[in-house]
Structures are given as structure tokens and as C-alpha cells.
Scaffold this motif. Structure first.
Motif, PDB file in Angstrom:
ATOM      1  N   GLY A   4       0.754  -1.378   0.003  1.00  0.00           N
ATOM      2  CA  GLY A   4      -0.098  -0.094   0.044  1.00  0.00           C
ATOM      3  C   GLY A   4       0.812   1.276  -0.264  1.00  0.00           C
ATOM      4  N   TRP A   5       1.878   1.335   0.817  1.00  0.00           N
ATOM      5  CA  TRP A   5       2.752   2.337   0.770  1.00  0.00           C
ATOM      6  C   TRP A   5       3.553   2.797  -0.509  1.00  0.00           C
ATOM      7  N   ALA A   6       3.954   1.649  -1.074  1.00  0.00           N
ATOM      8  CA  ALA A   6       4.546   1.742  -2.313  1.00  0.00           C
ATOM      9  C   ALA A   6       3.608   2.496  -3.348  1.00  0.00           C
ATOM     10  N   GLY A   7       2.234   2.018  -3.723  1.00  0.00           N
ATOM     11  CA  GLY A   7       1.446   2.456  -4.189  1.00  0.00           C
ATOM     12  C   GLY A   7       1.329   4.192  -3.755  1.00  0.00           C
ATOM     13  N   VAL A   8       1.160   4.626  -2.767  1.00  0.00           N
ATOM     14  CA  VAL A   8       1.078   5.936  -2.265  1.00  0.00           C
ATOM     15  C   VAL A   8       2.241   6.617  -2.789  1.00  0.00           C
ATOM     16  N   THR A   9       3.369   6.161  -2.862  1.00  0.00           N
ATOM     17  CA  THR A   9       4.668   6.696  -3.124  1.00  0.00           C
ATOM     18  C   THR A   9       4.485   6.910  -4.793  1.00  0.00           C
ATOM     19  N   LEU A  10       4.336   5.979  -5.228  1.00  0.00           N
ATOM     20  CA  LEU A  10       4.101   6.113  -7.146  1.00  0.00           C
ATOM     21  C   LEU A  10       3.080   6.983  -7.275  1.00  0.00           C
ATOM     22  N   GLY A  11       1.959   7.098  -6.641  1.00  0.00           N
ATOM     23  CA  GLY A  11       1.109   8.088  -6.970  1.00  0.00           C
ATOM     24  C   GLY A  11       1.366   9.519  -6.731  1.00  0.00           C
ATOM     25  N   GLY A  12       2.394   9.830  -5.757  1.00  0.00           N
ATOM     26  CA  GLY A  12       2.879  11.241  -5.745  1.00  0.00           C
ATOM     27  C   GLY A  12       3.552  11.561  -6.807  1.00  0.00           C
ATOM     28  N   LEU A  13       4.749  10.287  -7.505  1.00  0.00           N
ATOM     29  CA  LEU A  13       5.496  10.798  -8.770  1.00  0.00           C
ATOM     30  C   LEU A  13       4.506  10.718  -9.879  1.00  0.00           C
ATOM     31  N   LEU A  14       3.512  10.219  -9.809  1.00  0.00           N
ATOM     32  CA  LEU A  14       2.689  10.495 -11.295  1.00  0.00           C
ATOM     33  C   LEU A  14       1.903  11.508 -11.364  1.00  0.00           C
ATOM     34  N   ALA A  15       1.690  12.351 -10.135  1.00  0.00           N
ATOM     35  CA  ALA A  15       0.772  13.595 -10.232  1.00  0.00           C
ATOM     36  C   ALA A  15       1.130  14.336 -11.258  1.00  0.00           C
ATOM     37  N   ALA A  16       2.300  14.528 -11.763  1.00  0.00           N
ATOM     38  CA  ALA A  16       2.821  15.546 -12.845  1.00  0.00           C
ATOM     39  C   ALA A  16       1.983  15.039 -14.119  1.00  0.00           C
ATOM     40  N   PRO A  17       2.435  14.073 -14.521  1.00  0.00           N
ATOM     41  CA  PRO A  17       1.778  13.549 -15.967  1.00  0.00           C
ATOM     42  C   PRO A  17       0.547  13.615 -15.762  1.00  0.00           C
ATOM     43  N   ALA A  18      -0.238  13.165 -14.620  1.00  0.00           N
ATOM     44  CA  ALA A  18      -1.778  13.230 -14.527  1.00  0.00           C
ATOM     45  C   ALA A  18      -2.345  14.588 -14.539  1.00  0.00           C
ATOM     46  N   GLU A  19      -1.699  15.556 -14.335  1.00  0.00           N
ATOM     47  CA  GLU A  19      -2.357  17.083 -14.773  1.00  0.00           C
ATOM     48  C   GLU A  19      -2.880  17.089 -16.100  1.00  0.00           C
ATOM     49  N   ARG A  20      -2.352  16.390 -17.041  1.00  0.00           N
ATOM     50  CA  ARG A  20      -3.200  16.400 -18.171  1.00  0.00           C
ATOM     51  C   ARG A  20      -4.617  16.225 -18.379  1.00  0.00           C
ATOM     52  N   LEU A  21      -4.837  15.298 -17.301  1.00  0.00           N
ATOM     53  CA  LEU A  21      -6.492  14.799 -17.247  1.00  0.00           C
ATOM     54  C   LEU A  21      -7.300  15.717 -17.273  1.00  0.00           C
ATOM     55  N   THR A  22      -8.232  15.551 -18.346  1.00  0.00           N
ATOM     56  CA  THR A  22      -9.582  16.580 -18.301  1.00  0.00           C
ATOM     57  C   THR A  22     -10.348  16.100 -16.991  1.00  0.00           C
ATOM     58  N   THR A  23     -11.694  16.925 -16.676  1.00  0.00           N
ATOM     59  CA  THR A  23     -12.548  16.542 -15.602  1.00  0.00           C
ATOM     60  C   THR A  23     -13.040  15.436 -15.840  1.00  0.00           C
ATOM     61  N   ARG A  24     -13.540  14.980 -17.043  1.00  0.00           N
ATOM     62  CA  ARG A  24     -13.871  13.623 -16.836  1.00  0.00           C
ATOM     63  C   ARG A  24     -12.826  12.441 -16.961  1.00  0.00           C
ATOM     64  N   GLY A  25     -11.781  12.693 -17.447  1.00  0.00           N
ATOM     65  CA  GLY A  25     -10.575  11.915 -17.091  1.00  0.00           C
ATOM     66  C   GLY A  25     -10.268  11.553 -15.552  1.00  0.00           C
TER      67      GLY A  25
END
Length: 399
Positions: free
Chosen positions: A266-287
Motif C-alpha cells: 500500500g505504501w508503495a502505491g502511495v509513493t508511486l502516486g505522488g510521482l505520477l501526479a505531474a503527468p496526470a495533470e493532463r487529465l480532463t475533468t472526465r479523465g
């Protein structure tokens, strides 16, 4: 070619990551419940301490945000770990229920001082450097640095405790808070033009003005209000569920010694999520709605599987929730236009804390009636509802 602005952005980010890591490098984290129990406290008394901790944070969240806007955001970020450290010192010097309670008041005050002030300080400084677009990436990595601090504290707590008991663990925790405060003191802060400072205006007047301005902006601006409400809607439930993952892991039938290994997923997932936040900024509201829907399905399926393998899905869910949390904060910061940024952010923090308490109560009811797996499945429902609400709104890609 690297510009001066780029160097300053990197320096700000590096300082922030060090602060986040040290703030969570608290070796008492995995052991303080045992300290309370070994001192003779009952389960009911220990639970009452958690309530004191939560209530302190709720009461001080918004006032501290207004104080940060009126006086200095950096000052409050420096004071935050010092208050926590004072609480830890109380626990070690006079281990007793009154000392534990006062220590939690200090810790709760420290959390309130840093909440809102840190986000507002980082966004404002990045914006001044023309790098406001890097906020989600920077805060995502800072959250990952904090998770690494928690993991390091879990790894180090055992050997340090074996070497010196609670005094050694407490001393290490206190040292981490002092180092965090020292690092925070090196964060840059440039007050906005016209912002009151000590000596220009009475602090009480400035505090009240900041409080009123922040609350007024949250109420008057529909876009700010929507972004503010999204923060607790996304953050509160999975944040509360983290406290119950050891129970869910044990219910899968694994040995007690295996539970920490499942938690590491679970902690590994949380850590990875923080690192993926930047590329995820491209998501639209529906994304973004799709991200929440995926997290809800992964959470419900992983818990409902009732098998250790289900924690792989839970890890994926926590990864998505971390991404969604960082993006919700970034959306709020981008929509705040007034000078009371820390106040508005603290309102979101208070709403999150109140929602977390409600989740604790709801979880206890469902788990008591059924079991932990069912409670996790039920906890996925609010995310599905938020995903449906976002997915059916008129298209609005503005972040």
C-alpha cells in the motif's frame, strides 16, 4: 541552458522534499500506541487521546491559516515540527495520561500550523518564479518524500528501540523535528505587496482580516468553492482507511509477521502516486472522474477478494487516490485569487478532518455489523458517486 529561475525552483523543491522527509521521520509513529499501553492506559483512554488530537487540529486549522496569511507562512511552517517535538518530549519526560493528552494537543497544533501555510507558501513562491505549473509535480514528490520518511521510521524504529528503548526512539523523533524546523527556515518567502506584516498592522487585526477574506472567497467564488469541496471528497475516506489496513491484512489469514509486508504494498502505491501526479495533470475533468472510478473499483475488488493478493489492487487504488489528492490540491491552489491563500487551504483541511472523523464512525458501524472487508467495499461507494458527478457535469477542462 539553466536559468536563475530554474535553479531557484530546484532549490525550493529540494528544500521542500527534505522538510517533508524529516517531518515524517518520526520513529515514534509505529510505537506510540505501545508506549501508551505500556504506561497502563486502557483502549478507551488511548482512543480518547486520538479524539483530542483530531479536535485540536480541527479547532486550530482555519485560525492558523489566517495567521499564516497575516504574519508569515514560513514562520508557521518552521513552528509546526517544533510543536510536534514538544509533544514528543512531554511523552518521554512524564509518561502519563495528562502528558500524553497535552502532547497530542501540541502535535495537533503543529499539524494545523503547517497545514495550509505550506501549500500556500510553495504555490506562491513557484508562481513568483513563473513555475506555478510545476506545483502538482512538486507537491506530489513532496508527498512521496514524506511517505519515504514514514517507511524509514518503520524500518529504523525496531533497531533503535532495541538499543535504547522509548528514550532512544523519542530522542531520534525529537531530533528529526528540530532538523525539519531548521530546513524550513531556509525556505524562501516573499510577501505579496500590501500584505500586512508585524509592525505595519496589529497582528490581531491582520489575522481577522485574513480570516474574513479567506472565508469570503470560499463562499463567494463558485469555482473556488467547488475545488475546496473536492479536497475532502477525495482525501478523507482513503486517508481514514489507511488506519484500518492492518486489520484488513490480518483478516486475509496471513501470519502477523506478514502483515507489514502487505502494508508495504500500500505504501508503495502511495509513493508511486505522488510521482505520477505531474503527468496526470493532463487529465480532463472526465479523465479525473475515470481515475476516481478506477480507484473505487480497485478498492472494492481488492478488499472483497479477501486474499493477500487483493492488496495488489489496494496498492493500485491508493496510488490513484494519491494522484487524485495532489490534483485536487493543485486545482484549489490554481483557483484561489485572493491573498488569503493559506486560509482557504486551511478551510479545505478542516473540512477534510471533519469528514475523516465521520468516516471513522461510519467504518466502526459497518465493520461492527459485518467485517473489515465489507467496510472497505462500502468506503468505495462515495468515490463512485463523486466520479459519476464529475463525469456527468458539463465539460470543463480548467484545472
Amino acid at each position: 541552458m539553466t536559468t536563475i529561475s530554474d535553479r531557484r525552483v530546484r532549490r525550493l523543491a529540494g528544500t521542500l522534499y527534505a522538510y517533508a522527509f524529516l517531518s515524517d521521520l518520526i520513529l515514534l509513529y509505529p510505537l506510540y500506541a505501545l508506549l501508551f499501553s505500556d504506561t497502563g492506559l486502557s483502549v478507551g483512554q488511548i482512543s480518547s487521546l486520538f479524539v483530542i488530537w483530531s479536535v485540536t487540529g480541527i479547532l486550530l486549522e482555519v485560525p492558523s491559516g489566517a495567521l499564516a496569511d497575516a504574519v508569515s507562512r514560513r514562520l508557521l511552517v518552521v513552528l509546526a515540527p517544533l510543536f510536534a517535538g514538544a509533544g514528543f518530549a512531554l511523552w518521554l519526560l512524564a509518561p502519563s495520561y495528562p502528558a500524553f493528552a497535552l502532547g497530542f494537543v501540541c502535535w495537533g497544533a503543529g499539524g494545523a500550523l503547517g497545514s495550509g501555510a505550506l501549500e500556500a507558501l510553495v504555490f506562491t513562491e513557484l508562481d513568483r518564479l513563473g513555475a506555478a505549473g510545476r506545483y502538482a509535480r512538486t507537491m506530489g514528490r513532496a508527498r512521496s518524500a514524506g511517505v519515504l520518511g514514514v517507511l524509514a521510521s518503520i524500518v529504523l524504529a525496531g533497531p533503535v528501540f532495541a538499543a535504547g528503548g522509548y528514550p532512544a526512539v523519542g530522542a531520534a523523533s525529537l531530533l528529526a523535528t528540530l532538523l525539519a524546523a531548521a530546513v524550513a527556515a531556509s525556505l524562501p518567502e516573499h510577501r505579496q505587496a500590501g500584505a500586512p506584516t508585524v509592525g505595519e498592522e496589529d497582528v490581531d487585526t491582520g489575522w481577522l482580516a485574513s480570516l474574513r477574506a479567506g472565508v469570503a472567497e470560499a463562499r463567494a467564488d463558485r469555482r473556488v468553492r467547488a475545488a475546496l469541496l473536492l479536497v475532502p471528497a477525495v482525501t478523507a475516506v482513503w486517508g481514514a482507511l489507511e488506519e484500518y489496513t492492518p486489520l484488513l491484512a490480518r483478516d486475509t489469514g496471513v501470519a502477523e509477521s506478514t502483515v507489514p509486508l502487505l502494508l508495504l504494498l500500500g505504501w508503495a502505491g502511495v509513493t508511486l502516486g505522488g510521482l505520477l501526479a505531474a503527468p496526470a495533470e493532463r487529465l480532463t475533468t472526465r479523465g479525473y472522474a475515470g481515475l476516481l472510478a478506477f480507484a473505487a473499483v480497485a478498492l472494492a475488488t481488492g478488499a472483497g477478494f479477501r486474499h493477500p493478493a487483493g492488496f495488489a489492487l489496494l496498492s493500485a487504488a491508493f496510488c490513484a487516490f494519491q494522484v487524485a489528492t495532489v490534483l485536487a490540491d493543485a486545482r484549489l491552489q490554481a483557483r484561489i485569487a485572493g491573498p488569503s491563500r493559506a486560509t482557504v487551504t486551511s478551510v479545505a483541511g478542516m473540512a477534510t478532518d471533519l469528514t475523516v472523523i465521520a468516516v471513522f464512525g461510519g467504518y466502526a458501524l459497518v465493520a461492527g455489523f459485518a467485517d473489515n472487508a465489507v467496510a472497505f467495499v462500502v468506503a468505495a461507494v462515495p468515490y463512485a458517486l463523486v466520479a459519476i458527478w464529475l463525469g456527468t457535469r458539463p465539460v470543463d477542462d480548467a484545472r
